[in-house]
Design a protein around this motif. Structure first.
Motif, short mmCIF file in Angstrom:
data_model
loop_
_atom_site.label_atom_id
_atom_site.label_comp_id
_atom_site.label_asym_id
_atom_site.label_seq_id
_atom_site.Cartn_x
_atom_site.Cartn_y
_atom_site.Cartn_z
N ALA A 1 31.49 -80.50 -13.29
CA ALA A 1 30.68 -79.72 -14.23
C ALA A 1 30.23 -78.40 -13.61
O ALA A 1 30.29 -77.34 -14.25
N GLU A 2 29.79 -78.46 -12.34
CA GLU A 2 29.37 -77.23 -11.66
C GLU A 2 30.54 -76.26 -11.52
O GLU A 2 30.38 -75.05 -11.70
N HIS A 3 31.72 -76.79 -11.23
CA HIS A 3 32.92 -75.95 -11.08
C HIS A 3 33.25 -75.24 -12.40
O HIS A 3 33.56 -74.04 -12.41
N VAL A 4 33.16 -75.95 -13.51
CA VAL A 4 33.46 -75.35 -14.82
C VAL A 4 32.45 -74.26 -15.15
O VAL A 4 32.82 -73.17 -15.61
N ILE A 5 31.19 -74.55 -14.92
CA ILE A 5 30.14 -73.57 -15.24
C ILE A 5 30.30 -72.32 -14.38
O ILE A 5 30.25 -71.19 -14.87
N ARG A 6 30.54 -72.52 -13.07
CA ARG A 6 30.67 -71.37 -12.16
C ARG A 6 31.89 -70.52 -12.52
O ARG A 6 31.79 -69.29 -12.61
N ASP A 7 33.05 -71.16 -12.74
CA ASP A 7 34.26 -70.40 -13.06
C ASP A 7 34.12 -69.64 -14.38
O ASP A 7 34.59 -68.50 -14.50
N THR A 8 33.49 -70.27 -15.35
CA THR A 8 33.34 -69.62 -16.66
C THR A 8 32.47 -68.37 -16.57
O THR A 8 32.82 -67.31 -17.10
N ILE A 9 31.37 -68.49 -15.87
CA ILE A 9 30.44 -67.35 -15.79
C ILE A 9 30.97 -66.26 -14.88
O ILE A 9 30.98 -65.07 -15.22
N MET A 10 31.47 -66.64 -13.71
CA MET A 10 31.88 -65.63 -12.74
C MET A 10 33.20 -64.97 -13.12
O MET A 10 33.56 -63.93 -12.56
N SER A 11 33.93 -65.53 -14.06
CA SER A 11 35.16 -64.87 -14.51
C SER A 11 34.87 -63.71 -15.46
O SER A 11 35.75 -62.90 -15.74
N ASP A 12 33.64 -63.61 -15.92
CA ASP A 12 33.25 -62.49 -16.78
C ASP A 12 33.03 -61.25 -15.92
O ASP A 12 32.40 -61.32 -14.85
N ALA A 13 33.54 -60.10 -16.38
CA ALA A 13 33.46 -58.87 -15.59
C ALA A 13 32.03 -58.39 -15.41
O ALA A 13 31.74 -57.62 -14.48
N ARG A 14 31.13 -58.83 -16.25
CA ARG A 14 29.73 -58.39 -16.15
C ARG A 14 28.94 -59.14 -15.11
O ARG A 14 27.83 -58.74 -14.75
N SER A 15 29.48 -60.26 -14.61
CA SER A 15 28.79 -61.05 -13.60
C SER A 15 28.93 -60.41 -12.22
O SER A 15 30.04 -60.03 -11.83
N LEU A 16 27.84 -60.30 -11.50
CA LEU A 16 27.85 -59.69 -10.17
C LEU A 16 27.86 -60.78 -9.11
O LEU A 16 27.08 -61.74 -9.18
N ALA A 17 28.73 -60.61 -8.11
CA ALA A 17 28.82 -61.58 -7.02
C ALA A 17 27.76 -61.35 -5.97
O ALA A 17 27.47 -62.24 -5.16
N ASP A 18 27.17 -60.16 -5.94
CA ASP A 18 26.13 -59.81 -4.98
C ASP A 18 24.94 -59.22 -5.73
O ASP A 18 25.11 -58.19 -6.42
N PRO A 19 23.80 -59.87 -5.70
CA PRO A 19 23.42 -61.07 -4.94
C PRO A 19 24.17 -62.33 -5.41
O PRO A 19 24.64 -62.39 -6.54
N GLU A 20 24.27 -63.30 -4.53
CA GLU A 20 25.04 -64.51 -4.79
C GLU A 20 24.42 -65.30 -5.93
O GLU A 20 23.20 -65.47 -6.01
N PRO A 21 25.25 -65.79 -6.86
CA PRO A 21 24.71 -66.58 -7.99
C PRO A 21 24.15 -67.90 -7.53
O PRO A 21 24.56 -68.46 -6.50
N PHE A 22 23.20 -68.42 -8.30
CA PHE A 22 22.56 -69.69 -8.01
C PHE A 22 22.92 -70.67 -9.12
O PHE A 22 22.57 -70.48 -10.28
N ILE A 23 23.67 -71.75 -8.75
CA ILE A 23 24.07 -72.76 -9.72
C ILE A 23 23.88 -74.12 -9.07
O ILE A 23 24.67 -74.54 -8.21
N GLN A 24 22.82 -74.83 -9.45
CA GLN A 24 22.52 -76.12 -8.83
C GLN A 24 21.82 -77.02 -9.84
O GLN A 24 21.24 -76.55 -10.83
N VAL A 25 21.88 -78.35 -9.55
CA VAL A 25 21.14 -79.31 -10.37
C VAL A 25 19.66 -79.08 -10.13
O VAL A 25 19.18 -79.07 -8.99
N ASN A 26 18.91 -78.91 -11.23
CA ASN A 26 17.51 -78.57 -11.10
C ASN A 26 16.58 -79.64 -11.64
O ASN A 26 15.43 -79.74 -11.22
N ASN A 27 17.11 -80.49 -12.55
CA ASN A 27 16.21 -81.45 -13.18
C ASN A 27 17.00 -82.65 -13.70
O ASN A 27 18.12 -82.51 -14.19
N LEU A 28 16.40 -83.82 -13.56
CA LEU A 28 16.96 -85.05 -14.14
C LEU A 28 16.13 -85.36 -15.37
O LEU A 28 15.04 -85.95 -15.28
#
Length: 311
Positions: free
Chosen positions: A221-248
C-alpha cells in the motif's frame, strides 16, 4: 449761522482725522502699523518679499515634484520593491517639502510661525479625536505599507476573508475572494488580526490521510501511494516526502502523507492527488474501508427457549 456750520465741519473733520490716525497707527504685525506700511520703503519691501515668496513657492513646487518622482522611480526600477510603498513615500516627501515651503513664505513676510504651528497641532489633536476610527485605519495602512505583511497579487487569508489582494490604500485593503467578489477590509482589521499569506514562500507542504484495510499488505500500500504521488511532475523530491503509518483507526490503518509542491500548484495538486491515489489503490485491489456498524435485533423466542423459560 455760518460760524456754527464752520465749527461743525471742523469738528467732523477732527473726528474723522482722529479715527483715521487711530487706524493708521494700529499695529498690524511685527510692531508695524498701517502708516508704516504705506511708506515708499515699506512698499518696496513688500514687493521684494512678494517676489521672494513667489520664488520660494516655485522652488518648493519644483523640488517637491522632483523628489516625489525620484522616490517613485526607485520602486518602479525593481520588481522586488513594492510600488505602493514608494508611492506613499513619494507623496509623503512632497507634502512635507510643501509644508516647509509654506512656513518659509510666511517667515518672509515677518509672520511668526510658532503660534501657527501650535494652532495646527491643537487643531490636529481635535481632528484626531473626532476621526479616531478613520485615523486608526490610516495608521494601520501606513504600517501595512511600511512593513509589507502583504502586497498586491498575494493570496491571503485576512480576518476570515480568503482571496487575492487587488489594492492597498491608506484606508482599506481590497481583496477578490474565491468567488471573485470584491471585498473591502478596513486596514485596522487587517493589521489587528492574524494574516495568513500563502504567496510569500515559493513552496508549500501538502498533506493527506489515506486509510487501508487491516488485512492489506502495508508495504504494498505504501509503495502504491508513494509511486502515484511522486510520479506527478508537481511533487518535489526535496524536501523528502513523508509517507508512514500514522494511526490505527477503528476500521482502517491510516497513512499520513506529506509532500512538498510549489505554492502556485497547491490547491489543484492537493485535489488531484486524492483522486489519483484512490484510483491507484482500487487498481491494485487494495481495500479502502469505510466505517461499518452491526445491529443485533432480538427476534421472537423459539419454542425450545420458551419451554426452558417456563420450567
Amino acid at each position: 449761522m455760518e460760524n456754527e456750520i464752520a465749527q461743525t465741519a471742523e469738528t467732523v473733520t477732527n473726528t474723522v482725522w482722529a479715527e483715521l490716525s487711530q487706524v493708521l497707527n494700529t499695529e498690524l504685525y511685527d510692531g508695524k502699523s498701517l502708516s508704516d506700511l504705506l511708506t515708499l520703503e515699506a512698499l518696496l519691501g513688500l514687493v521684494a518679499n512678494t517676489i521672494a515668496a513667489l520664488i520660494l513657492l516655485v522652488l518648493g513646487l519644483v523640488i517637491s515634484r522632483y523628489v516625489s518622482r525620484k522616490i517613485r522611480g526607485v520602486g518602479e526600477k525593481s520588481e522586488r520593491l513594492d510600488d505602493t510603498l514608494f508611492n506613499f513615500l513619494g507623496n509623503l516627501a512632497r507634502y512635507t517639502i510643501l509644508a516647509f515651503t509654506g512656513l518659509f513664505i510666511l517667515n518672509t513676510f515677518g509672520v511668526q510661525t510658532t503660534s501657527i504651528i501650535a494652532l495646527i497641532g491643537a487643531a490636529g489633536l481635535a481632528i484626531g479625536l473626532a476621526l479616531q476610527g478613520t485615523l486608526s485605519n490610516v495608521a494601520a495602512g501606513v504600517m501595512i505599507i511600511l512593513f509589507r505583511p502583504l502586497k498586491i497579487g498575494d493570496f491571503v487569508d485576512v480576518n476570515g476573508v480568503l482571496g487575492t489582494v487587488k489594492d492597498i490604500t491608506l484606508n482599506y485593503t481590497e481583496i477578490a475572494d474565491m468567488g471573485n467578489v470584491k471585498v473591502i477590509v478596513p486596514n485596522a482589521e487587517v493589521w489587528g488580526n492574524t494574516i495568513k499569506n500563502y504567496s510569500v514562500y515559493e513552496t508549500r507542504r501538502a498533506e493527506w490521510t489515506f486509510g487501508v484495510g487491516y488485512g492489506v499488505n502495508l508495504a504494498e500500500a505504501e509503495h502504491v501511494i508513494r509511486d502515484t504521488i511522486m510520479s506527478d511532475a508537481r511533487s518535489l523530491a526535496d524536501p523528502e516526502p513523508f509517507i508512514q503509518v500514522n494511526n490505527l483507526g477503528s476500521s482502517s490503518v491510516d497513512f499520513l502523507v506529506r509532500v512538498w509542491c510549489k505554492s502556485s500548484d497547491y490547491f489543484q495538486y492537493q485535489a488531484d492527488m486524492k483522486r489519483k491515489v484512490k484510483e491507484a489503490l482500487d487498481e491494485a485491489d487494495i481495500n479502502i474501508p469505510f466505517p461499518t456498524r452491526t445491529l443485533l435485533v432480538e427476534g421472537e423466542k423459539t419454542q425450545q427457549e420458551k419451554a426452558i423459560a417456563a420450567e
